[in-house]
Scaffold this active site. Structure first.
Site, short mmCIF file in Angstrom:
data_model
loop_
_atom_site.label_atom_id
_atom_site.label_comp_id
_atom_site.label_asym_id
_atom_site.label_seq_id
_atom_site.Cartn_x
_atom_site.Cartn_y
_atom_site.Cartn_z
N SER A 81 0.81 -1.22 0.00
CA SER A 81 0.00 0.00 0.00
C SER A 81 0.84 1.27 0.00
CB SER A 81 -0.93 0.01 1.21
OG SER A 81 -0.21 -0.12 2.42
N ASP A 370 -2.28 8.69 7.45
CA ASP A 370 -3.27 7.85 8.13
C ASP A 370 -2.51 6.92 9.09
OD1 ASP A 370 -2.26 5.69 6.66
OD2 ASP A 370 -3.88 5.66 5.22
N HIS A 373 0.38 5.11 6.65
CA HIS A 373 1.03 5.62 5.45
C HIS A 373 1.50 7.07 5.59
CE1 HIS A 373 -2.01 2.54 4.29
NE2 HIS A 373 -0.94 2.05 3.68
#
Length: 398
Positions: A81, A370, A373
């Protein structure tokens, strides 16, 4: 669950790729007499074939040269991600970010990137003179668009086959390699015997391992920690990673840039899940990251010594990220251990969702976007450090 990839013919049909006039003749035209004397039918048919082939030749060559001035002809990306540009958008999974406020500061809006702006490879690609690397699952990533490279990264993915299953469907590292094989088939249709040279000059950026710890070992629902002591688990990861990197090499990669994992204990998810309210990084998680990076660094050295014609460069991104977190004010940040968007302690206990009000107006003051990340601001800084490493080892010129 998603439909598995079929034959190359199925892939071409699904992607809408058409091959006019026989692309296998392109390089024959460039390196020898044109096939105008070949017995291909009537004169009209010959003219039609020749016209289509010449047009295709010019088109492909223009696309190959469209990145002229870039440090590499293309970049191929494998990861999770931290690098995913939206490959999970249409998968049956919780691991997707194709919703606001993700992309709030990004030039092309919400795309599926877990960030307010661009990822590390977005910023690195810009520094290298490359356009945004196309997303593998984007319907437009076919034909000449793949001459820019392809990004296969998938949120939730890891080295092990079951990493990410708690979220649903993801592209594991092995599946990303299978997707790369499909790209090679498409490249071969356009470039013919020049495909090997094209891949050999391209940059391969690989970053895997973080999810194997966070979601497959440290997560409360993970079972791996019950079966494996941490040293044995690390050995399992490195063994599988070695096989996967060798697979990418066997498929034609020669310039392989392997990124380590960042300080896992410093992400808001780890800090917020700790009963200690001090906001300090979790040392045990960081020790796992340090040890893993040391092993992958040694692996890169071994592969350099044993795989002919290959150049492996390991980037220990733990060090610069850790330095920024602990000297955050020197880099212009105000919040080193709290997410910009999220909920709970350190905003690290719930993901950034549309239902949450976005209280952070100045996202550039935050290191983390977040619970997991980094922000666009941190990615931009880290990308410059990766670029300088490429310069230092003479992979590129400054």
């Amino acid at each position: 669950m998603r439909r598995r990839h079929g034959s190359v013919e199925d892939h071409i049909e699904e992607s809408g790729l058409r091959v006019p006039g026989g692309l296998g003749r392109i390089w024959a035209e460039l390196n020898g007499p044109c096939c105008q004397d070949a017995d291909v039918g009537s004169q009209d048919e010959k003219s039609n074939v020749s016209g289509k082939t010449s047009y295709t030749t010019i088109l492909v060559l223009s696309k190959v040269n469209s990145n002229e001035g870039a440090q590499f002809p293309a970049m191929f990306v494998f990861g999770d991600s931290l690098l995913d540009p939206g490959n999970n958008n249409n998968l049956l999974t919780l691991a997707k970010a194709n919703y606001f406020p993700n992309g709030i500061d990004f030039s092309i809006g919400t795309t599926g990137r877990y960030c307010n702006g661009g990822t590390l490879v977005d910023h690195l690609g810009k520094l290298l003179g490359l356009p945004f690397v196309p997303t593998f699952k984007n319907p437009s990533t076919n034909g000449s668009n793949i001459l820019k490279g392809v990004n296969y990264a998938s949120a939730g993915a890891g080295i092990l086959w079951d990493t990410g299953l708690i979220f649903g469907d993801v592209f594991t590292m092995d599946e990303q390699i299978q997707n790369f094989k499909k790209t090679i088939e498409d490249l071969s249709l356009m470039l013919g015997n020049k495909t090997t040279d094209f891949l050999g000059r391209s940059l391969f950026f690989i970053s895997m391992g973080a999810n194997d710890y966070i979601n497959n070992y440290l997560h409360p629902l993970a079972w791996r920690y019950k079966k494996y002591p941490i040293v044995a688990y690390e050995q399992l990861l490195v063994q599988e990673y070695s096989r996967q990197i060798k697979d990418i090499y066997d498929l034609g990669a020669r310039k392989i840039f392997v990124s380590g994992v960042p300080p896992l204990g410093c992400i808001p998810n780890q800090i917020g899940g700790n009963n200690d309210s001090s906001g300090e990084c979790i040392r045990s998680s960081n020790r796992m990251a340090v040890s893993y990076n040391n092993q992958v660094s040694m692996l890169a050295g071994e592969l350099n010594a044993t795989l002919a014609g290959a150049s492996f460069l390991f980037w220990n991104n733990y060090k610069p990220v850790y330095d920024i977190i602990h000297n955050y004010s020197l880099y212009g940040f105000k919040y080193p251990n709290k997410a910009c968007c999220g909920a709970g302690r350190s905003k690290g206990q719930m993901m950034c969702l549309p239902l949450l009000s976005l209280m952070c107006r100045n996202r550039s003051e935050y290191i983390f976007w977040d619970p997991y990340h980094p922000t666009d601001a941190l990615n931009a800084i880290i990308a410059k450090k990766a670029y300088k490493l490429l310069v230092r080892y003479k992979w590129i010129s400054e």
